[in-house]
Design a protein around this motif. Structure first.
Motif, PDB file in Angstrom:
ATOM      1  N   LEU A 101      31.016  37.317  35.953  1.00 41.78           N
ATOM      2  CA  LEU A 101      30.351  37.852  34.474  1.00 41.78           C
ATOM      3  C   LEU A 101      31.044  38.599  34.285  1.00 41.78           C
ATOM      4  O   LEU A 101      31.523  38.383  32.696  1.00 41.78           O
ATOM      5  CB  LEU A 101      28.726  37.979  34.775  1.00 41.78           C
ATOM      6  N   GLU A 102      31.528  39.344  34.461  1.00 40.22           N
ATOM      7  CA  GLU A 102      32.418  40.649  34.287  1.00 40.22           C
ATOM      8  C   GLU A 102      33.515  39.724  33.760  1.00 40.22           C
ATOM      9  O   GLU A 102      34.228  39.872  32.752  1.00 40.22           O
ATOM     10  CB  GLU A 102      32.990  41.560  35.300  1.00 40.22           C
ATOM     11  N   ASP A 103      34.299  38.600  34.482  1.00 44.54           N
ATOM     12  CA  ASP A 103      35.264  37.807  33.709  1.00 44.54           C
ATOM     13  C   ASP A 103      35.255  36.978  31.910  1.00 44.54           C
ATOM     14  O   ASP A 103      36.469  36.893  32.161  1.00 44.54           O
ATOM     15  CB  ASP A 103      36.029  36.783  34.699  1.00 44.54           C
ATOM     16  N   ARG A 104      33.450  36.682  32.049  1.00 40.80           N
ATOM     17  CA  ARG A 104      33.847  36.768  30.915  1.00 40.80           C
ATOM     18  C   ARG A 104      33.113  37.695  30.066  1.00 40.80           C
ATOM     19  O   ARG A 104      32.719  37.733  28.968  1.00 40.80           O
ATOM     20  CB  ARG A 104      32.442  35.620  31.412  1.00 40.80           C
ATOM     21  N   GLY A 105      33.144  38.519  29.775  1.00 44.03           N
ATOM     22  CA  GLY A 105      32.608  40.069  29.511  1.00 44.03           C
ATOM     23  C   GLY A 105      30.979  40.260  29.365  1.00 44.03           C
ATOM     24  O   GLY A 105      30.410  40.827  28.642  1.00 44.03           O
ATOM     25  N   LEU A 106      30.630  40.062  29.916  1.00 37.73           N
ATOM     26  CA  LEU A 106      28.929  39.760  29.838  1.00 37.73           C
ATOM     27  C   LEU A 106      28.596  41.174  30.801  1.00 37.73           C
ATOM     28  O   LEU A 106      27.988  42.215  30.385  1.00 37.73           O
ATOM     29  CB  LEU A 106      28.340  38.596  30.487  1.00 37.73           C
ATOM     30  N   VAL A 107      29.377  40.915  31.557  1.00 37.74           N
ATOM     31  CA  VAL A 107      29.344  43.191  32.536  1.00 37.74           C
ATOM     32  C   VAL A 107      30.146  43.795  32.500  1.00 37.74           C
ATOM     33  O   VAL A 107      31.041  43.284  32.223  1.00 37.74           O
ATOM     34  CB  VAL A 107      28.459  42.521  33.754  1.00 37.74           C
ATOM     35  N   ARG A 108      29.859  44.839  33.022  1.00 33.19           N
ATOM     36  CA  ARG A 108      31.016  45.997  33.800  1.00 33.19           C
ATOM     37  C   ARG A 108      30.225  46.297  34.422  1.00 33.19           C
ATOM     38  O   ARG A 108      29.364  46.915  34.965  1.00 33.19           O
ATOM     39  CB  ARG A 108      31.056  47.039  31.946  1.00 33.19           C
ATOM     40  N   HIS A 109      31.753  47.521  34.488  1.00 30.75           N
ATOM     41  CA  HIS A 109      31.201  47.755  35.620  1.00 30.75           C
ATOM     42  C   HIS A 109      31.753  49.244  36.061  1.00 30.75           C
ATOM     43  O   HIS A 109      33.405  49.684  35.790  1.00 30.75           O
ATOM     44  CB  HIS A 109      31.357  47.684  37.585  1.00 30.75           C
ATOM     45  N   ARG A 110      31.769  50.441  36.793  1.00 32.53           N
ATOM     46  CA  ARG A 110      32.522  51.497  36.586  1.00 32.53           C
ATOM     47  C   ARG A 110      32.079  52.057  38.739  1.00 32.53           C
ATOM     48  O   ARG A 110      30.811  52.393  38.945  1.00 32.53           O
ATOM     49  CB  ARG A 110      32.073  52.729  36.572  1.00 32.53           C
ATOM     50  N   GLY A 111      33.149  52.374  39.366  1.00 32.34           N
ATOM     51  CA  GLY A 111      32.658  52.199  41.255  1.00 32.34           C
ATOM     52  C   GLY A 111      31.694  51.435  41.495  1.00 32.34           C
ATOM     53  O   GLY A 111      32.619  50.778  41.179  1.00 32.34           O
TER      54      GLY A 111
END
Length: 120
Positions: free
Chosen positions: A64-74
């Motif tokens: 999902l992150e690769d598709r720009g739909l989610v993000r994360h920190r730590g």
């Protein structure tokens, strides 16, 4: 199986499938994070809220992150601020419906000139 009118009115169209195989792990995680767009969660919290298998949550979040739909920190994950969730879920639904109707795609059947290699 019938659903209540509130679910009918409030659910994105892509989630309203009669019969079907149910939502994918990606759809579950995406819908959960979108419903809680003012919070960030650990993978363990996401797993508990979505019933996605422990070994799958990390992979799903990465995709999902690769598709720009989610993000994360730590260790925390959240919905991407500019994610178009309805479009993403609709695209998944359309792709699934096409695969169900026509079968999985085979690039070799696309015809001459289709090459998956990166040697060019």
């Amino acid at each position: 199986m019938p659903i209540d009118v509130e679910e009918f009115e409030e659910s994105p169209e892509a989630e309203l499938r009669a019969g079907g195989n149910g939502p994918t792990n990606g759809e579950r995680v995406l819908a959960f994070l979108a419903a809680h767009d003012d919070q960030a969660f650990t993978p363990k919290e996401i797993r508990g809220a979505t019933d996605v298998a422990r070994g799958s949550v990390g992979v799903v979040l990465s995709r999902l992150e690769d598709r720009g739909l989610v993000r994360h920190r730590g260790e925390y994950w959240a919905i991407a601020p500019d994610a178009d969730i309805d479009a993403a879920l609709t695209s998944v639904h359309v792709a699934r419906a096409a695969s169900d109707r026509f079968g999985a795609e085979d690039p070799a059947e696309w015809g001459p000139g289709v090459d998956d290699s990166e040697d060019e």
